[in-house]
Design an enzyme around this catalytic site. Structure first.
Site, mmCIF file in Angstrom:
data_model
loop_
_atom_site.group_PDB
_atom_site.id
_atom_site.type_symbol
_atom_site.label_atom_id
_atom_site.label_comp_id
_atom_site.label_asym_id
_atom_site.label_seq_id
_atom_site.Cartn_x
_atom_site.Cartn_y
_atom_site.Cartn_z
ATOM 1 N N ASP A 68 26.125 14.576 2.026
ATOM 2 C CA ASP A 68 26.513 15.047 3.365
ATOM 3 C C ASP A 68 27.072 16.468 3.325
ATOM 4 O O ASP A 68 26.781 17.297 4.193
ATOM 5 C CB ASP A 68 27.548 14.090 3.978
ATOM 6 N N SER A 108 -10.425 -3.986 6.272
ATOM 7 C CA SER A 108 -9.451 -5.090 6.307
ATOM 8 C C SER A 108 -9.738 -5.992 5.110
ATOM 9 O O SER A 108 -10.620 -5.694 4.295
ATOM 10 C CB SER A 108 -9.602 -5.859 7.612
ATOM 11 N N LYS A 164 2.115 -8.429 0.359
ATOM 12 C CA LYS A 164 1.508 -7.974 1.609
ATOM 13 C C LYS A 164 2.636 -7.804 2.625
ATOM 14 O O LYS A 164 3.170 -8.769 3.147
ATOM 15 C CB LYS A 164 0.479 -8.983 2.100
HETATM 16 C C1 LIG Z 1 -7.357 -2.569 -0.775
HETATM 17 O O1 LIG Z 1 -7.073 -2.651 0.609
HETATM 18 C C2 LIG Z 1 -5.844 -3.102 0.955
HETATM 19 N N1 LIG Z 1 -4.855 -3.233 0.057
HETATM 20 C C3 LIG Z 1 -3.644 -3.684 0.447
HETATM 21 N N2 LIG Z 1 -2.638 -3.816 -0.454
HETATM 22 C C4 LIG Z 1 -1.437 -4.243 -0.068
HETATM 23 N N3 LIG Z 1 -0.464 -4.374 -0.989
HETATM 24 N N4 LIG Z 1 -1.170 -4.589 1.221
HETATM 25 C C5 LIG Z 1 -2.137 -4.477 2.153
HETATM 26 N N5 LIG Z 1 -1.863 -4.827 3.427
HETATM 27 C C6 LIG Z 1 -3.421 -4.019 1.806
HETATM 28 N N6 LIG Z 1 -4.422 -3.882 2.733
HETATM 29 C C7 LIG Z 1 -5.625 -3.433 2.330
HETATM 30 C C8 LIG Z 1 -6.743 -3.268 3.335
#
Ligand SMILES: COc1nc2nc(N)nc(N)c2nc1C
Length: 308
Positions: free
Chosen positions: A33, A78, A110
């Site tokens: 800060d 996706s 994820k």
């Molecule tokens: C290879 O493509 C991806 N890899 C991913 N990896 C992680 N950890 N989380 C995701 N949501 C993800 N989504 C995609 C389309």
């Protein structure tokens, strides 16, 4: 005085890298800060010394009319979802039918957030966009500049594009909803909605106050980087300045994949962010290329979704 400003900027940005990217604070907040206040004073007296990567620019303040559209050079695909161990076994068998038995997987969490794509030219952040429909997203560059873990300059002057997740930590979500309730405002249903509402806000000073974070996981345009597998790519992403999720793990077979899934199914409620599953990927990039994509998703990855 310009030298002083640059030295303070570099020092503060290094502190921020340690704090937001390495998750290892190196200085107490009051020291950060103090130096921050010095930089604010210099920039107030000499506005011509303000640079885009100055930490003082993270507070936002721009009000936008709307969001421009961005066409993604590399589409954001996706993932095909799976929901049980049998489907993971089937995924593994399909992969091994095509590649033979020498396959290593990498498992990643994820994160339940918003997909983002970040573009850098000669190491400078130039554009950030939402996934949109995978081909066309929204330009949220100005909002992303307020997300502290997104570097405005990389550790190397690279021209690359990376993808990952922008999310709101659980603690920030609780704090935000408590404040909104006290103010008689609608509360957000979950951290993902809160992150989306915060990122796609036309007033970037609102975004700046929402304590958003990121985990990057894909190198979409490698630039000059020589990386041959996903696990190394994640380490490289962190080295050049990006926040990556530390829970990634190399798995040799379905048993190890399932052990990882069960481990994080149990740990899920204690993580500081929400996850909705585990992503399993063939680790080696040349093997990923051999497998390629279906119309909408890679054949070399799948997303295991936790039961609701
Ligand atoms: C290879 O493509 C991806 N890899 C991913 N990896 C992680 N950890 N989380 C995701 N949501 C993800 N989504 C995609 C389309």
């Amino acid at each position: 005085i310009a030298e002083q400003a640059r030295a303070l900027r570099d020092q503060l940005n290094q502190y921020a890298y340690q704090y937001y990217v390495m998750d290892q604070p190196t200085v107490p907040d009051h020291l950060y800060d103090e130096q921050y206040a010095k930089l604010v004073a210099i920039e107030a007296a000499h506005p011509e010394l303000i640079t885009p990567d100055s930490p003082t620019q993270r507070v936002g303040g721009l009000i936008q009319e709307g969001f421009q559209k961005v066409v993604h050079d590399v589409p954001l695909y996706s993932l095909n979802d799976v929901f049980n161990q049998e489907e993971i076994i089937a995924f593994d068998q399909r992969v091994k039918k095509a590649l033979g038995d020498q396959v290593t997987y990498v498992c990643e969490l994820k994160i339940d957030g918003l997909s983002i794509s970040l573009k850098y030219q000669e190491g400078r952040f130039v554009q950030g966009a939402t996934r949109g429909d995978g081909t066309i997203g929204e330009d949220i560059t100005e909002n992303l500049k307020t997300v502290r873990s997104i570097p405005m300059t990389l550790k190397e002057p690279l021209s690359i594009e990376v993808r990952g997740e922008c999310f709101m930590p659980k603690s920030s979500f609780v704090k935000l909803n408590t404040e909104r309730e006290a103010a008689g405002l609608d509360v957000f249903a979950n951290p993902r909605n809160a992150a989306a509402g915060s990122l796609r806000n036309l007033d970037t000073s609102v975004t700046a106050k929402r304590n958003l974070d990121t985990f990057l996981y894909t190198l979409a345009d490698f630039g000059p980087l020589e990386v041959s597998d996903q696990y190394t790519a994640l380490a490289e992403l962190q080295k050049i300045g990006f926040h990556t999720n530390p829970e990634r793990r190399l798995c040799q077979n379905v048993e190890e994949i399932w052990a990882y899934i069960e481990e994080f199914h149990d740990k899920r409620s204690n993580l500081p962010y929400e996850i909705d599953g585990v992503v399993i990927k063939v680790n080696d990039f040349s093997q990923q290329e051999d497998l390629g994509f279906t119309i909408k998703a890679p054949r070399w990855a799948t997303a295991y979704k936790f039961p609701p």
